[in-house]
Design a protein around this motif. Sequence first.
Motif, PDB file in Angstrom:
ATOM      1  N   ASN A  21       4.434  -2.560  16.761  1.00 45.53           N
ATOM      2  CA  ASN A  21       4.854  -3.874  16.279  1.00 45.53           C
ATOM      3  C   ASN A  21       5.442  -3.781  14.879  1.00 45.53           C
ATOM      4  O   ASN A  21       5.112  -2.873  14.113  1.00 45.53           O
ATOM      5  CB  ASN A  21       3.683  -4.857  16.331  1.00 45.53           C
ATOM      6  N   ASP A  43      11.985   0.867  21.119  1.00 44.65           N
ATOM      7  CA  ASP A  43      11.472  -0.134  22.052  1.00 44.65           C
ATOM      8  C   ASP A  43      12.562  -0.762  22.909  1.00 44.65           C
ATOM      9  O   ASP A  43      12.341  -1.785  23.560  1.00 44.65           O
ATOM     10  CB  ASP A  43      10.686  -1.211  21.311  1.00 44.65           C
ATOM     11  N   LEU A  62       0.585  -3.768  21.548  1.00 43.99           N
ATOM     12  CA  LEU A  62       0.978  -5.104  22.008  1.00 43.99           C
ATOM     13  C   LEU A  62       1.089  -6.121  20.881  1.00 43.99           C
ATOM     14  O   LEU A  62       1.151  -7.312  21.123  1.00 43.99           O
ATOM     15  CB  LEU A  62      -0.051  -5.583  23.050  1.00 43.99           C
ATOM     16  N   PRO A  65       4.662  -8.769  21.064  1.00 45.64           N
ATOM     17  CA  PRO A  65       5.263  -8.555  22.385  1.00 45.64           C
ATOM     18  C   PRO A  65       6.423  -9.501  22.684  1.00 45.64           C
ATOM     19  O   PRO A  65       6.534 -10.595  22.130  1.00 45.64           O
ATOM     20  CB  PRO A  65       4.098  -8.833  23.333  1.00 45.64           C
ATOM     21  N   LYS A  69      10.330  -5.774  25.403  1.00 45.46           N
ATOM     22  CA  LYS A  69       9.467  -4.703  24.908  1.00 45.46           C
ATOM     23  C   LYS A  69       8.417  -4.321  25.948  1.00 45.46           C
ATOM     24  O   LYS A  69       8.094  -3.139  26.106  1.00 45.46           O
ATOM     25  CB  LYS A  69       8.795  -5.128  23.601  1.00 45.46           C
ATOM     26  N   VAL A  70       7.874  -5.299  26.639  1.00 45.21           N
ATOM     27  CA  VAL A  70       6.890  -4.995  27.679  1.00 45.21           C
ATOM     28  C   VAL A  70       7.517  -4.134  28.766  1.00 45.21           C
ATOM     29  O   VAL A  70       6.906  -3.165  29.253  1.00 45.21           O
ATOM     30  CB  VAL A  70       6.296  -6.289  28.265  1.00 45.21           C
ATOM     31  N   ARG A 100       0.153 -12.266  26.738  1.00 43.18           N
ATOM     32  CA  ARG A 100      -0.434 -10.972  26.393  1.00 43.18           C
ATOM     33  C   ARG A 100      -1.384 -10.492  27.483  1.00 43.18           C
ATOM     34  O   ARG A 100      -1.429  -9.293  27.787  1.00 43.18           O
ATOM     35  CB  ARG A 100      -1.163 -11.065  25.048  1.00 43.18           C
ATOM     36  N   ALA A 103       0.793  -9.213  30.308  1.00 39.54           N
ATOM     37  CA  ALA A 103       1.410  -7.937  29.947  1.00 39.54           C
ATOM     38  C   ALA A 103       0.398  -6.805  30.012  1.00 39.54           C
ATOM     39  O   ALA A 103       0.685  -5.715  30.521  1.00 39.54           O
ATOM     40  CB  ALA A 103       2.012  -8.032  28.547  1.00 39.54           C
ATOM     41  N   SER A 104      -0.805  -7.047  29.509  1.00 43.93           N
ATOM     42  CA  SER A 104      -1.845  -6.027  29.557  1.00 43.93           C
ATOM     43  C   SER A 104      -2.212  -5.678  30.988  1.00 43.93           C
ATOM     44  O   SER A 104      -2.412  -4.502  31.325  1.00 43.93           O
ATOM     45  CB  SER A 104      -3.085  -6.510  28.800  1.00 43.93           C
TER      46      SER A 104
END
Length: 268
Positions: A21, A43, A62, A65, A69-70, A100, A103-104
Amino acid sequence: MLGEMLQNVRENRPLVHCITNYVTANDCANLLLACGGSAIMADEMEEAEEVTSLCGGLVLNLGTPNPRKVEAMLRAGREANRMGRPVVFDPVGVGCSAFRREASSRILEQVQLSVIRGNASEIAALTGGEAGRCGVDADASAASAEKSARLLAKKTGAVVVASGATDLVTDGEALYCVHNGHPMMRTVTGTGCQLSALTGAYVAANPQNLLRAALAATCTMGLCGEIAQGRLQPEDGNAAYRDRIIDAVFHLTAEDLEKGARYELYEG
């Protein structure tokens, strides 16, 4: 034991691809140089796989995000898996938003992770707990943190590092409690991100011993926080402290780490 992990970093000088980040990218890059490695931070999804193929390890952070980027993280993670390179995941603020969490979940489903490094609250969130909804600095109780860390390690097959007043490092069976560190580390933005980057270097240089490598990185960061605080002058504040942490990593020797690491092992 831990000094050997550091010595391998110094000798192998791993290049680590950090999709991280913008809040902490510079400090992470400098910390990697200080420990003996180096960083590349790409990224853009069109180059994520190619850059990853050149590196000894990958760190996915993360912290800031966005959908592009994800997708880059997923592509890089799959490439690292294809090449047998270790992957460290830092689920910064995973409990803060549905984006988030989603994404995780995608990263956990599509990438075989070597190490998951977060604060106790973030680790709890990844196991479905409520503790992770409080923010990036929140802590769970010690008992809850241990339970969540073990559960996540068994579920994912990754080594889990849960940072807190006492750091926990576990593969689901063995559990190390690390007592290094200093409260002033909380006044510096991104010490957790720096630990994740540092862990990326340690596992890249020690891919056959992920648990000990993650333990060594965790002890290194905490010990250097202690050393840095001891070198502050009366007029120094958190900016000077940040720099002194990086300097302490730069000067740390294998012997220093062996002598200064404070941890306990719990089996089962």
